[in-house]
Design a protein around this motif. Sequence first.
Motif, mmCIF file in Angstrom:
data_model
loop_
_atom_site.group_PDB
_atom_site.id
_atom_site.type_symbol
_atom_site.label_atom_id
_atom_site.label_comp_id
_atom_site.label_asym_id
_atom_site.label_seq_id
_atom_site.Cartn_x
_atom_site.Cartn_y
_atom_site.Cartn_z
ATOM 1 N N ALA A 186 9.754 3.002 3.834
ATOM 2 C CA ALA A 186 9.323 2.945 5.232
ATOM 3 C C ALA A 186 7.815 3.151 5.354
ATOM 4 N N ILE A 187 7.248 3.995 4.509
ATOM 5 C CA ILE A 187 5.799 4.224 4.539
ATOM 6 C C ILE A 187 5.050 2.975 4.097
ATOM 7 N N VAL A 188 5.533 2.327 3.049
ATOM 8 C CA VAL A 188 4.906 1.083 2.593
ATOM 9 C C VAL A 188 5.048 0.010 3.661
ATOM 10 N N ALA A 189 6.214 -0.034 4.314
ATOM 11 C CA ALA A 189 6.406 -0.998 5.405
ATOM 12 C C ALA A 189 5.425 -0.717 6.541
ATOM 13 N N LEU A 190 5.181 0.541 6.840
ATOM 14 C CA LEU A 190 4.195 0.892 7.859
ATOM 15 C C LEU A 190 2.802 0.424 7.450
ATOM 16 N N GLY A 191 2.455 0.616 6.189
ATOM 17 C CA GLY A 191 1.162 0.155 5.690
ATOM 18 C C GLY A 191 1.036 -1.361 5.763
ATOM 19 N N LEU A 192 2.089 -2.072 5.416
ATOM 20 C CA LEU A 192 2.068 -3.532 5.517
ATOM 21 C C LEU A 192 1.954 -3.980 6.968
ATOM 22 N N TRP A 193 2.627 -3.286 7.865
ATOM 23 C CA TRP A 193 2.553 -3.634 9.289
ATOM 24 C C TRP A 193 1.137 -3.411 9.823
ATOM 25 N N LEU A 194 0.529 -2.284 9.441
ATOM 26 C CA LEU A 194 -0.854 -2.027 9.853
ATOM 27 C C LEU A 194 -1.805 -3.084 9.293
ATOM 28 N N ALA A 195 -1.603 -3.461 8.042
ATOM 29 C CA ALA A 195 -2.449 -4.486 7.439
ATOM 30 C C ALA A 195 -2.281 -5.820 8.152
ATOM 31 N N ALA A 196 -1.063 -6.131 8.578
ATOM 32 C CA ALA A 196 -0.826 -7.381 9.310
ATOM 33 C C ALA A 196 -1.481 -7.352 10.688
ATOM 34 N N LYS A 197 -1.574 -6.175 11.282
ATOM 35 C CA LYS A 197 -2.256 -6.058 12.578
ATOM 36 C C LYS A 197 -3.775 -6.157 12.435
ATOM 37 N N ILE A 198 -4.302 -5.667 11.323
ATOM 38 C CA ILE A 198 -5.751 -5.671 11.113
ATOM 39 C C ILE A 198 -6.243 -7.030 10.634
ATOM 40 N N PHE A 199 -5.542 -7.634 9.684
ATOM 41 C CA PHE A 199 -5.974 -8.898 9.076
ATOM 42 C C PHE A 199 -5.163 -10.061 9.621
ATOM 43 N N VAL A 200 -5.844 -11.072 10.121
ATOM 44 C CA VAL A 200 -5.195 -12.225 10.745
ATOM 45 C C VAL A 200 -4.425 -13.047 9.712
ATOM 46 N N VAL B 158 -6.884 -8.298 -0.762
ATOM 47 C CA VAL B 158 -7.632 -7.086 -1.115
ATOM 48 C C VAL B 158 -7.613 -6.099 0.051
ATOM 49 N N GLY B 159 -7.915 -6.570 1.244
ATOM 50 C CA GLY B 159 -7.901 -5.695 2.415
ATOM 51 C C GLY B 159 -6.520 -5.140 2.698
ATOM 52 N N GLY B 160 -5.508 -5.975 2.596
ATOM 53 C CA GLY B 160 -4.140 -5.521 2.822
ATOM 54 C C GLY B 160 -3.709 -4.483 1.803
ATOM 55 N N SER B 161 -4.080 -4.694 0.536
ATOM 56 C CA SER B 161 -3.700 -3.718 -0.489
ATOM 57 C C SER B 161 -4.434 -2.397 -0.286
ATOM 58 N N LEU B 162 -5.671 -2.451 0.207
ATOM 59 C CA LEU B 162 -6.390 -1.202 0.502
ATOM 60 C C LEU B 162 -5.729 -0.436 1.641
ATOM 61 N N ILE B 163 -5.306 -1.147 2.681
ATOM 62 C CA ILE B 163 -4.632 -0.484 3.814
ATOM 63 C C ILE B 163 -3.306 0.133 3.363
ATOM 64 N N VAL B 164 -2.531 -0.621 2.574
ATOM 65 C CA VAL B 164 -1.243 -0.105 2.082
ATOM 66 C C VAL B 164 -1.471 1.103 1.178
ATOM 67 N N SER B 165 -2.478 1.040 0.324
ATOM 68 C CA SER B 165 -2.774 2.158 -0.578
ATOM 69 C C SER B 165 -3.194 3.398 0.199
ATOM 70 N N LEU B 166 -4.062 3.231 1.181
ATOM 71 C CA LEU B 166 -4.507 4.382 1.983
ATOM 72 C C LEU B 166 -3.357 4.994 2.778
ATOM 73 N N THR B 167 -2.530 4.145 3.357
ATOM 74 C CA THR B 167 -1.384 4.641 4.121
ATOM 75 C C THR B 167 -0.421 5.403 3.223
ATOM 76 N N SER B 168 -0.139 4.857 2.049
ATOM 77 C CA SER B 168 0.764 5.527 1.112
ATOM 78 C C SER B 168 0.174 6.835 0.610
ATOM 79 N N TRP B 169 -1.131 6.834 0.356
ATOM 80 C CA TRP B 169 -1.785 8.046 -0.130
ATOM 81 C C TRP B 169 -1.750 9.155 0.918
ATOM 82 N N LEU B 170 -2.049 8.800 2.161
ATOM 83 C CA LEU B 170 -2.033 9.798 3.228
ATOM 84 C C LEU B 170 -0.631 10.348 3.461
ATOM 85 N N ALA B 171 0.346 9.457 3.457
ATOM 86 C CA ALA B 171 1.717 9.898 3.722
ATOM 87 C C ALA B 171 2.301 10.675 2.543
ATOM 88 N N SER B 172 1.924 10.325 1.317
ATOM 89 C CA SER B 172 2.466 11.046 0.168
ATOM 90 C C SER B 172 1.942 12.479 0.111
#
Length: 123
Positions: free
Chosen positions: A9-23, A94-108
């Motif tokens: 669910a955390i990774v899904a949240l990161g992917l969702w945020l990345a989809a909102k940020i990057f067109v 690259v941008g999407g992977s950074l957002i997912v990584s940051l989200t996962s890091w913060l949540a972990s």
Amino acid sequence: MTGFFLRVAIVALGLWLAAKIFVGLNFDGPGTLLAAALLLGIVNAVIRPVAVILTLPLTLVTLGLFLIVINAGMLALVAWMLSGFQISSFWTAVGGSLIVSLTSWLASGLIGNSGRVEIISWR
């Protein structure tokens, strides 16, 4: 088992945020988003360690910055494997992977090994 679902669910949240940020990063629906998060976890557990070992000299020369490219490659691999998940360019990956990584890091930092939310107190 709860910890596994919480991390997906955390990774899904990161992917969702990345989809909102990057067109250029798009999902067809919430089912595709959850499938992408699950598949990204599997790819990171199986393929990513092999890629890190094979590119270790390049990673050492770039002082670890090549790991960002490897993370983007894993996200692009998931997009290639899963229909309904599109990434338009390398820089979007690259941008999407950074957002997912940051989200996962913060949540972990909030989730322990047992999968429960932990409150850290300083004494």
